[in-house]
Design a protein around this motif. Structure first.
Motif, PDB file in Angstrom:
ATOM      1  N   LYS A   1     -46.306 -94.843 -30.022  1.00 11.00           N
ATOM      2  CA  LYS A   1     -46.583 -94.588 -31.439  1.00 11.00           C
ATOM      3  C   LYS A   1     -45.322 -94.858 -32.251  1.00 11.00           C
ATOM      4  CE  LYS A   1     -50.207 -91.144 -30.699  1.00 11.00           C
ATOM      5  NZ  LYS A   1     -50.234 -91.203 -29.216  1.00 11.00           N
ATOM      6  N   ARG A   2     -45.491 -95.505 -33.401  1.00 10.16           N
ATOM      7  CA  ARG A   2     -44.349 -95.881 -34.234  1.00 10.16           C
ATOM      8  C   ARG A   2     -44.596 -95.516 -35.687  1.00 10.16           C
ATOM      9  NH1 ARG A   2     -44.600-100.852 -34.978  1.00 10.16           N
ATOM     10  NH2 ARG A   2     -46.523-101.213 -33.816  1.00 10.16           N
ATOM     11  N   ASP A   3     -43.567 -94.991 -36.341  1.00  5.59           N
ATOM     12  CA  ASP A   3     -43.572 -94.773 -37.782  1.00  5.59           C
ATOM     13  C   ASP A   3     -42.367 -95.500 -38.369  1.00  5.59           C
ATOM     14  OD1 ASP A   3     -45.793 -93.202 -37.536  1.00  5.59           O
ATOM     15  OD2 ASP A   3     -44.944 -91.420 -38.472  1.00  5.59           O
ATOM     16  N   PHE A   4     -42.495 -95.910 -39.614  1.00  7.44           N
ATOM     17  CA  PHE A   4     -41.401 -96.609 -40.293  1.00  7.44           C
ATOM     18  C   PHE A   4     -40.972 -95.796 -41.515  1.00  7.44           C
ATOM     19  CE2 PHE A   4     -39.217 -99.596 -43.000  1.00  7.44           C
ATOM     20  CZ  PHE A   4     -38.574-100.460 -42.117  1.00  7.44           C
ATOM     21  N   VAL A   5     -39.670 -95.559 -41.643  1.00  8.54           N
ATOM     22  CA  VAL A   5     -39.111 -94.836 -42.798  1.00  8.54           C
ATOM     23  C   VAL A   5     -38.207 -95.794 -43.553  1.00  8.54           C
ATOM     24  CG1 VAL A   5     -37.747 -92.874 -43.579  1.00  8.54           C
ATOM     25  CG2 VAL A   5     -39.218 -92.637 -41.564  1.00  8.54           C
ATOM     26  N   GLY A   6     -38.584 -96.123 -44.767  1.00  5.63           N
ATOM     27  CA  GLY A   6     -37.813 -97.060 -45.566  1.00  5.63           C
ATOM     28  C   GLY A   6     -36.979 -96.382 -46.638  1.00  5.63           C
TER      29      GLY A   6
ATOM     30  N   GLN B   1     -46.071-105.425 -42.008  1.00  6.66           N
ATOM     31  CA  GLN B   1     -47.269-106.266 -41.949  1.00  6.66           C
ATOM     32  C   GLN B   1     -47.314-107.065 -40.651  1.00  6.66           C
ATOM     33  OE1 GLN B   1     -46.904-108.591 -45.518  1.00  6.66           O
ATOM     34  NE2 GLN B   1     -47.542-106.918 -46.867  1.00  6.66           N
ATOM     35  N   ASN B   2     -46.162-107.493 -40.197  1.00  7.06           N
ATOM     36  CA  ASN B   2     -46.061-108.272 -38.965  1.00  7.06           C
ATOM     37  C   ASN B   2     -46.421-107.429 -37.743  1.00  7.06           C
ATOM     38  OD1 ASN B   2     -45.093-110.617 -37.302  1.00  7.06           O
ATOM     39  ND2 ASN B   2     -43.547-109.127 -36.679  1.00  7.06           N
ATOM     40  N   ASN B   3     -46.086-106.149 -37.789  1.00  6.16           N
ATOM     41  CA  ASN B   3     -46.340-105.252 -36.652  1.00  6.16           C
ATOM     42  C   ASN B   3     -46.668-103.863 -37.188  1.00  6.16           C
ATOM     43  OD1 ASN B   3     -46.540-104.355 -34.024  1.00  6.16           O
ATOM     44  ND2 ASN B   3     -44.339-104.096 -33.738  1.00  6.16           N
ATOM     45  N   PRO B   4     -47.904-103.626 -37.620  1.00  9.60           N
ATOM     46  CA  PRO B   4     -48.296-102.382 -38.293  1.00  9.60           C
ATOM     47  C   PRO B   4     -47.958-101.121 -37.496  1.00  9.60           C
ATOM     48  CG  PRO B   4     -50.022-104.013 -38.498  1.00  9.60           C
ATOM     49  CD  PRO B   4     -49.031-104.575 -37.527  1.00  9.60           C
ATOM     50  N   VAL B   5     -47.632-100.061 -38.242  1.00  9.46           N
ATOM     51  CA  VAL B   5     -47.267 -98.771 -37.657  1.00  9.46           C
ATOM     52  C   VAL B   5     -48.325 -97.734 -38.006  1.00  9.46           C
ATOM     53  CG1 VAL B   5     -44.803 -99.293 -37.752  1.00  9.46           C
ATOM     54  CG2 VAL B   5     -45.894 -98.177 -39.701  1.00  9.46           C
ATOM     55  N   ASN B   6     -48.159 -96.537 -37.437  1.00 12.83           N
ATOM     56  CA  ASN B   6     -49.099 -95.461 -37.741  1.00 12.83           C
ATOM     57  C   ASN B   6     -48.952 -94.968 -39.172  1.00 12.83           C
ATOM     58  OD1 ASN B   6     -48.573 -95.305 -34.623  1.00 12.83           O
ATOM     59  ND2 ASN B   6     -50.503 -94.241 -34.966  1.00 12.83           N
ATOM     60  N   GLU B   7     -47.698 -94.827 -39.616  1.00 12.24           N
ATOM     61  CA  GLU B   7     -47.458 -94.321 -40.968  1.00 12.24           C
ATOM     62  C   GLU B   7     -46.152 -94.881 -41.515  1.00 12.24           C
ATOM     63  OE1 GLU B   7     -47.284 -90.088 -43.480  1.00 12.24           O
ATOM     64  OE2 GLU B   7     -47.731 -90.084 -41.335  1.00 12.24           O
ATOM     65  N   VAL B   8     -46.151 -95.122 -42.813  1.00 12.93           N
ATOM     66  CA  VAL B   8     -44.941 -95.576 -43.516  1.00 12.93           C
ATOM     67  C   VAL B   8     -44.531 -94.497 -44.499  1.00 12.93           C
ATOM     68  CG1 VAL B   8     -43.945 -97.328 -45.031  1.00 12.93           C
ATOM     69  CG2 VAL B   8     -45.640 -97.991 -43.322  1.00 12.93           C
ATOM     70  N   MET B   9     -43.265 -94.123 -44.466  1.00 13.40           N
ATOM     71  CA  MET B   9     -42.725 -93.135 -45.402  1.00 13.40           C
ATOM     72  C   MET B   9     -41.503 -93.745 -46.079  1.00 13.40           C
ATOM     73  SD  MET B   9     -43.141 -89.728 -42.997  1.00 13.40           S
ATOM     74  CE  MET B   9     -43.154 -88.545 -44.341  1.00 13.40           C
ATOM     75  N   ALA B  10     -41.205 -93.275 -47.267  1.00 16.30           N
ATOM     76  CA  ALA B  10     -40.060 -93.811 -48.022  1.00 16.30           C
ATOM     77  C   ALA B  10     -39.174 -92.667 -48.504  1.00 16.30           C
ATOM     78  CB  ALA B  10     -40.544 -94.635 -49.204  1.00 16.30           C
TER      79      ALA B  10
ATOM     80  N   VAL C   1     -42.841 -90.404 -30.126  1.00 15.49           N
ATOM     81  CA  VAL C   1     -42.927 -91.305 -31.280  1.00 15.49           C
ATOM     82  C   VAL C   1     -41.574 -91.984 -31.475  1.00 15.49           C
ATOM     83  CG1 VAL C   1     -42.346 -89.431 -32.903  1.00 15.49           C
ATOM     84  CG2 VAL C   1     -43.501 -91.489 -33.750  1.00 15.49           C
ATOM     85  N   ALA C   2     -41.606 -93.229 -31.887  1.00 12.26           N
ATOM     86  CA  ALA C   2     -40.390 -93.975 -32.235  1.00 12.26           C
ATOM     87  C   ALA C   2     -40.352 -94.130 -33.749  1.00 12.26           C
ATOM     88  CB  ALA C   2     -40.390 -95.345 -31.560  1.00 12.26           C
ATOM     89  N   ILE C   3     -39.246 -93.705 -34.356  1.00 14.83           N
ATOM     90  CA  ILE C   3     -39.099 -93.758 -35.812  1.00 14.83           C
ATOM     91  C   ILE C   3     -38.069 -94.824 -36.173  1.00 14.83           C
ATOM     92  CG2 ILE C   3     -38.582 -92.456 -37.913  1.00 14.83           C
ATOM     93  CD1 ILE C   3     -39.175 -89.886 -36.380  1.00 14.83           C
ATOM     94  N   PHE C   4     -38.509 -95.829 -36.912  1.00 18.05           N
ATOM     95  CA  PHE C   4     -37.639 -96.911 -37.360  1.00 18.05           C
ATOM     96  C   PHE C   4     -37.170 -96.602 -38.776  1.00 18.05           C
ATOM     97  CE2 PHE C   4     -40.051 -98.597 -33.932  1.00 18.05           C
ATOM     98  CZ  PHE C   4     -39.294 -99.605 -33.354  1.00 18.05           C
ATOM     99  N   VAL C   5     -35.862 -96.371 -38.940  1.00 20.87           N
ATOM    100  CA  VAL C   5     -35.295 -96.014 -40.237  1.00 20.87           C
ATOM    101  C   VAL C   5     -34.567 -97.219 -40.816  1.00 20.87           C
ATOM    102  CG1 VAL C   5     -33.786 -94.416 -41.492  1.00 20.87           C
ATOM    103  CG2 VAL C   5     -35.009 -93.634 -39.455  1.00 20.87           C
ATOM    104  N   THR C   6     -35.140 -97.829 -41.854  1.00 18.03           N
ATOM    105  CA  THR C   6     -34.602 -99.079 -42.407  1.00 18.03           C
ATOM    106  C   THR C   6     -34.079 -99.961 -41.267  1.00 18.03           C
ATOM    107  OG1 THR C   6     -32.400 -98.119 -42.862  1.00 18.03           O
ATOM    108  CG2 THR C   6     -34.027 -98.022 -44.619  1.00 18.03           C
ATOM    109  N   ALA C   7     -34.928-100.127 -40.268  1.00 18.05           N
ATOM    110  CA  ALA C   7     -34.509-100.763 -39.009  1.00 18.05           C
ATOM    111  C   ALA C   7     -35.291-102.033 -38.739  1.00 18.05           C
ATOM    112  CB  ALA C   7     -34.710 -99.780 -37.853  1.00 18.05           C
TER     113      ALA C   7
END
Length: 272
Positions: free
Chosen positions: A213-218, A235-244, A112-118
């Motif tokens: 697989k990608r998740d985004f952490v904001g 919205q431009n490139n939806p991920v599996n899950e968004v966490m904050a 999985v790739a995790i994007f952190v405020t990225a």
């Protein structure tokens, strides 16, 4: 070894994950020092690396001639993994573009790739697209004392960027401990955005980056990449899950290291 001990060791090995932590512009592996310690205390293996000309890497940014060269330390780590090993790859801020490149080249090495405020690119536009959209949305006065310098007179569009003390204080570290802000003031180094090069590059592929697989952490208090722009990227490139991470500034690994570490562990186990 007794059967019960063997089963126990196998269960412990299954729980252990290998995290590869990628920093953003001007920073280095040093910005992960809290999260690295917490993940390791939880039993995980952690690799926090310096990209080329970053952190304690001795190369100068003006001697980095391509986005690929900048990311060679990350690509070398993924290339060195055993055939059956997968990692959890984490990218912060500009490190999101590094994640996309790594995923495009080594999709089979990443669980999985995790994007952190990225910055999170897509597979429909050039790799520079999200950074260009971001730059267009930020008024020049909000860049405060950020310094831009031409490092190649034959190519004036090739410029370095260095965050000033005021920008660090108000945009990146406003909720982080003061000692971490002071550490940043001492350690930040000039970086490149690579927008000129990436605006001419091919799109990331659906077979590579698009298959991972990608998740985004904001961060809800991010003064650098606003919540609205984070939402636009998702919205431009939806991920599996968004966490904050609540109460975190742009440097979530320093302002809220424990919640961020817990978030990483939760995501990693989900994709085991």
């Amino acid at each position: 070894m007794k059967p019960t001990e063997k089963i126990k060791k196998m269960a412990e090995a299954k729980k252990q994950k290998h995290f590869v932590l990628v920093h953003g512009s001007n920073h280095g592996a040093w910005c992960w020092y809290k999260v690295k310690a917490q993940l390791e205390a939880a039993g995980h293996r952690v690799t926090a690396l310096d990209l080329t000309a970053s952190g304690i890497d001795m190369k100068k940014i003006q001697d980095v001639h391509s986005f690929y060269e900048y990311n060679e330390p990350l690509l070398e780590i993924l290339a060195s993994l055993s055939a059956d090993e997968k990692v959890v790859i984490v990218g912060h801020s500009l490190g999101g573009l590094s994640l996309a490149l790594a995923a495009d080249m080594f999709p089979h090495k990443i669980s999985v790739a995790i994007f952190v405020t990225a910055f999170m690119p897509d597979t429909k536009h050039q790799p520079s697209y999200v950074v260009e959209r971001f730059s267009e949305s930020i008024p020049r006065e909000e860049r405060l004392d950020t310094q831009y310098s031409i490092i190649d007179k034959s190519n004036p569009s090739r410029m370095s960027i260095l965050f000033g003390h005021k920008f660090l204080t108000l945009k990146l570290y406003q909720l982080s401990p003061p000692e971490d802000l002071e550490l940043a003031k001492m350690l930040v180094k000039p970086g490149l955005l690579f927008t000129d090069e990436l605006s001419k590059a091919n799109e990331f592929s659906n077979e590579g980056y698009g298959s991972v697989k990608r998740d985004f952490v904001g961060s809800d208090k991010d003064n650098c990449i606003p919540k609205e722009f984070q939402q636009w990227m998702i919205q431009n490139n939806p991920v599996n899950e968004v966490m904050a991470i609540k109460g975190a500034d742009h440097m979530a690994m320093l302002s809220k290291p424990q919640p961020l570490s817990d978030c990483f562990s939760q995501i990693a186990h989900k994709y085991a």
